[in-house]
Design an enzyme around this catalytic site. Structure first.
Site, PDB file in Angstrom:
ATOM      1  N   GLU A 467      -7.157   4.901   9.473  1.00  0.00           N
ATOM      2  CA  GLU A 467      -6.384   3.674   9.636  1.00  0.00           C
ATOM      3  C   GLU A 467      -5.062   3.988  10.323  1.00  0.00           C
ATOM      4  OE1 GLU A 467      -5.340   2.199   5.769  1.00  0.00           O
ATOM      5  OE2 GLU A 467      -3.769   0.900   6.556  1.00  0.00           O
ATOM      6  N   ASP A 546      -5.275   4.225   3.704  1.00  0.00           N
ATOM      7  CA  ASP A 546      -4.193   4.304   2.724  1.00  0.00           C
ATOM      8  C   ASP A 546      -4.692   3.933   1.342  1.00  0.00           C
ATOM      9  OD1 ASP A 546      -2.347   5.061   4.537  1.00  0.00           O
ATOM     10  OD2 ASP A 546      -1.491   3.051   4.865  1.00  0.00           O
ATOM     11  N   ASP A 550      -3.661  -2.835   1.441  1.00  0.00           N
ATOM     12  CA  ASP A 550      -4.127  -2.976   2.821  1.00  0.00           C
ATOM     13  C   ASP A 550      -5.193  -1.947   3.144  1.00  0.00           C
ATOM     14  OD1 ASP A 550      -2.628  -5.121   3.414  1.00  0.00           O
ATOM     15  OD2 ASP A 550      -1.029  -4.015   4.451  1.00  0.00           O
TER      16      ASP A 550
END
Ligand code: 0RA
Length: 686
Positions: A467, A546, A550
């Site tokens: 990401e 993460d 999110d």
């Protein structure tokens, strides 16, 4: 073991509660299972029970041969072994209620109000039939051949296996006005079957405590039990099933659930499609019987683009389908196609309609009852009986003819959706071919953003889907460049649950994933979309996001994409999720990474020597990959020697389908209800 849902608390963790939909197992644990020591026990049984004991001893020596494995799956198999016997009593018409109770010490009781295991003296073995059923392998089988049986179907080895693999068992039988009991230690009876009083009830009560010498884990999972009991309720309308967990209580009440379905399969499909928008008013329901084969089907159409066919034989889930599903597909395609042609629905199409087009947005449960089912395939998840194909095809065909005749407006809605599916498939094929041709024209080059590994051997190569560009940069510095490739993904990738197929092939991030992996989409002879994976460039595909809300959301988006468009890769075990640590606990030069709150508490306790006011102990909470430097990321998350990877598996495709629609689809109310219902029991530290 840390699981992804530990990464956040409250509602947030639900976005990653995959243990509930796809099972995830730790790759390292799997290795350990193979080297698990075989436990051996001195046998000091008397001569008369030698044959029985040899049987049970064989089960203890090779538990995997009898129950598949000794991990959590094998553990739960013990429950199904007993419950299946109770279900058989229901199928034979003698049992209306099954109670499953998990006790505080992780022992478990299955109670039913069936006929009760017979207790009369076995003529040859000169002991109670109850003892024979409990101590002789394969003796549990009932002798009334002309009934459908669950037990004995797939693994079906009988309750004696449960006895062999439990450190303690107690069975109580209520039969003919009397109560009987017997107890066992690792399969060995403590005493002969004895009468313990009178009763007005009927039934069998089996309590067992799985043997920790056999199982890697002896902790029953409420959700796993609940899922199968719910399924059994849908499959056996009118049967009551109760689940109680005495290990945890809220406001003095144990966690409990009651499963009961009056509508059976019709309620099953409605439940599966809870988060989807219906295309027809109510399920199409088919129930028929031909030559001893019972056929029951419930089907619905929704506005989504995916197909969801769940199938069962004698209540056993056939995850790879088989002749019953082939018969169903054949009938559906044949009847709808004929109806569409006869009524001029396909006139405007300038390409051939495909069988697949009739399956888009279809949710169906196909359940058959067969006297002597034959299961095929590596995992025995496929029905082999060839006679079943024609039978199902005829039963379903006849019923659909009637449905189409009697419901012209519903029929129109379905056929119009089929035409739309065919048109979209054609557009998607064009988009795909264009994209794939362009790729080939530009030299078939790899994406510019990919930091490839040096190795050209897919077996040792891994790709990290990371990401964000910044974390991608850190990963690039930290990796082992010989075998590890990095592909950074920009922000949120497309929600494939809501996008049309051709949009997917035009999306930049998704194109990059296809090219980097070296896979592409083609069509087989029947016009079915297939993933071509023979040039797969990495055998491990690791999603690394993460450890915050999110991040979980992005992991879910990527997984949804793999589930809908590259399911083969999940099925073959190529897809993993990286597990970055949540905390770093430090004191002076000592430091330790922690993956959950329990580990964190233990580290703090150890470093401080139990002194609560020791403020030289520092806890650093990692929220993002970006908070780690390259060395830390390598050490904690990427290094094969020390990292934890979760392998993504699909334990139950129907459940996974339901879950992805729930989390990613557009019906808001069920999503809310789902999140609220699941958040209640979600704890940070499970
Ligand atoms: C052997 C024969 C019969 C029933 C059972 C076993 C039986 C086993 C279990 C295990 C859990 N619940 C059970 N209920 C029944 C047939 C009994 C008869 O013919 O009366």
């Amino acid at each position: 073991m840390p699981t992804p849902q530990l990464l956040a608390g409250g509602l947030r963790l639900v976005t990653l509660d995959f243990s509930y939909l796809c099972g995830m197992k730790n790759a390292q644990v799997e290795l350990e299972a193979e080297t698990l020591p075989i436990t051996q026990h001195k046998s000091d049984y008397d001569a008369s029970s030698i044959t029985a004991l040899e049987g049970l001893e064989a089960v203890r020596k090779r538990p995997g041969m009898y129950i598949g494995s000794t991990d959590a799956k094998g553990l739960h198999h013990l429950v199904w072994e007993v419950v299946d016997n109770s279900i058989d009593e229901h199928l034979a018409g003698y049992c209306s209620h099954i109670w499953v109770t998990i006790h505080a010490d992780n022992s478990l009781t299955v109670r039913d109000n069936g006929r009760g295991i017979p207790t009369d003296l076995h003529p040859k073995l000169k002991k109670s039939a109850l003892e024979v059923v409990m101590t002789v392998l394969h003796a549990g089988g009932k002798f009334d051949k002309d009934s459908y049986k669950v037990s004995g179907g797939l693994h079906g080895v009988g309750v004696s296996c449960v006895n062999a693999l439990s450190e303690y068992v107690r069975v109580e039988v209520h039969r003919d006005g009397k109560k009987y009991e017997q107890e066992y230690l690792r399969g060995k009876p403590k005493y002969d079957v004895r009468e313990i009083g009178s009763t007005t009830e009927r039934g069998t009560i089996v309590t067992f405590k799985p043997d920790p010498e056999i199982f890697e884990t002896t902790e029953f999972k409420f959700d796993v039990l609940a899922h199968r009991l719910r399924e059994l309720a849908f499959l056996n309308k009118g049967l009551h099933l109760d689940l109680v967990d005495e290990r945890e209580s809220e406001n003095g009440h144990f966690r409990r659930e009651h499963f009961y379905s009056e509508g059976g399969l019709q309620e099953f499909v409605l439940w599966l499609d809870e988060a989807k928008t219906k295309l027809i008013d109510k399920p199409i329901y088919i129930s028929a019987k031909e030559e001893d084969v019972e056929v029951e089907v419930a089907m619905l159409y929704n506005t989504s683009y995916s197909e969801n066919i769940v199938s069962f034989v004698n209540n056993i889930n056939t995850r790879d389908g088989g002749t019953h599903v082939s018969g169903f597909r054949r009938a559906l395609t044949r009847e709808f196609k004929k109806y569409g042609e006869d009524n001029g629905f396909f006139k405007k199409l300038n390409f051939a309609i495909s069988g697949e087009d009739f399956m888009e947005g279809l949710t169906a449960v196909v359940s058959v009852k067969v006297m002597e089912p034959q299961f095929k395939g590596q995992t025995k998840g496929e029905l082999g009986n060839s006679e079943v194909l024609g039978i199902v095809s005829r039963c379903v065909g006849d019923a659909l003819k009637v449905f189409l005749e009697e419901n012209p407006s519903q029929a129109r809605r379905i056929i119009e959706k089929v035409v739309l599916a065919a048109t979209a498939r054609n557009a998607a094929r064009k988009a795909r071919e264009l994209v794939q041709r362009k790729g080939a024209l530009s030299g078939g080059g790899l994406p510019g953003k990919l930091a490839d590994c040096a190795s050209r051997n897919p077996e040792e190569s891994e790709i990290f889907l990371v990401e964000g560009d910044s974390a991608g940069g850190t990963a690039k510095q930290g990796r082992d460049r010989h075998t590890q490739a990095i592909l950074p993904l920009r922000g949120k990738i497309l929600n494939v649950e809501k996008a049309l197929e051709h949009k997917i092939y035009e999306n930049e991030e998704i194109k990059n994933i296809f090219t980097a992996l070296g896979v592409h989409v083609g069509e087989n002879e029947e016009g079915h979309r297939v993933l071509i994976t023979d040039k797969l460039r990495y055998h491990k595909i690791v999603i690394m996001c993460d450890a915050d809300v999110d991040g979980s959301h992005i992991t879910t988006l990527i997984l949804t994409f793999f589930f809908r468009y590259m399911r083969e890769l999940i099925e073959k075990g190529h897809v993993y999720i990286a597990q970055p640590p949540l905390y770093l606990v430090k004191k002076g030069k000592q430091q330790r990474y922690c993956w959950n709150d329990k580990e964190r508490r233990e580290a703090v306790l150890e470093f401080s020597g139990g002194r609560e006011d020791d403020d030289t102990v520092k806890v650093q909470r990692y929220k993002g990959l970006g908070e780690m430097n390259a060395e830390q990321l390598w050490e904690t998350t990427m290094n094969r020697e020390t990292r934890i990877l979760k392998q993504v598996t699909i334990e139950d495709a129907a459940e996974a389908d339901r879950m992805f629609s729930m989390l990613m689809g557009d019906e808001v109310p069920p999503r809310r209800a789902f999140i609220e219902a699941n958040a209640r029991y979600a704890r940070i530290d499970a």
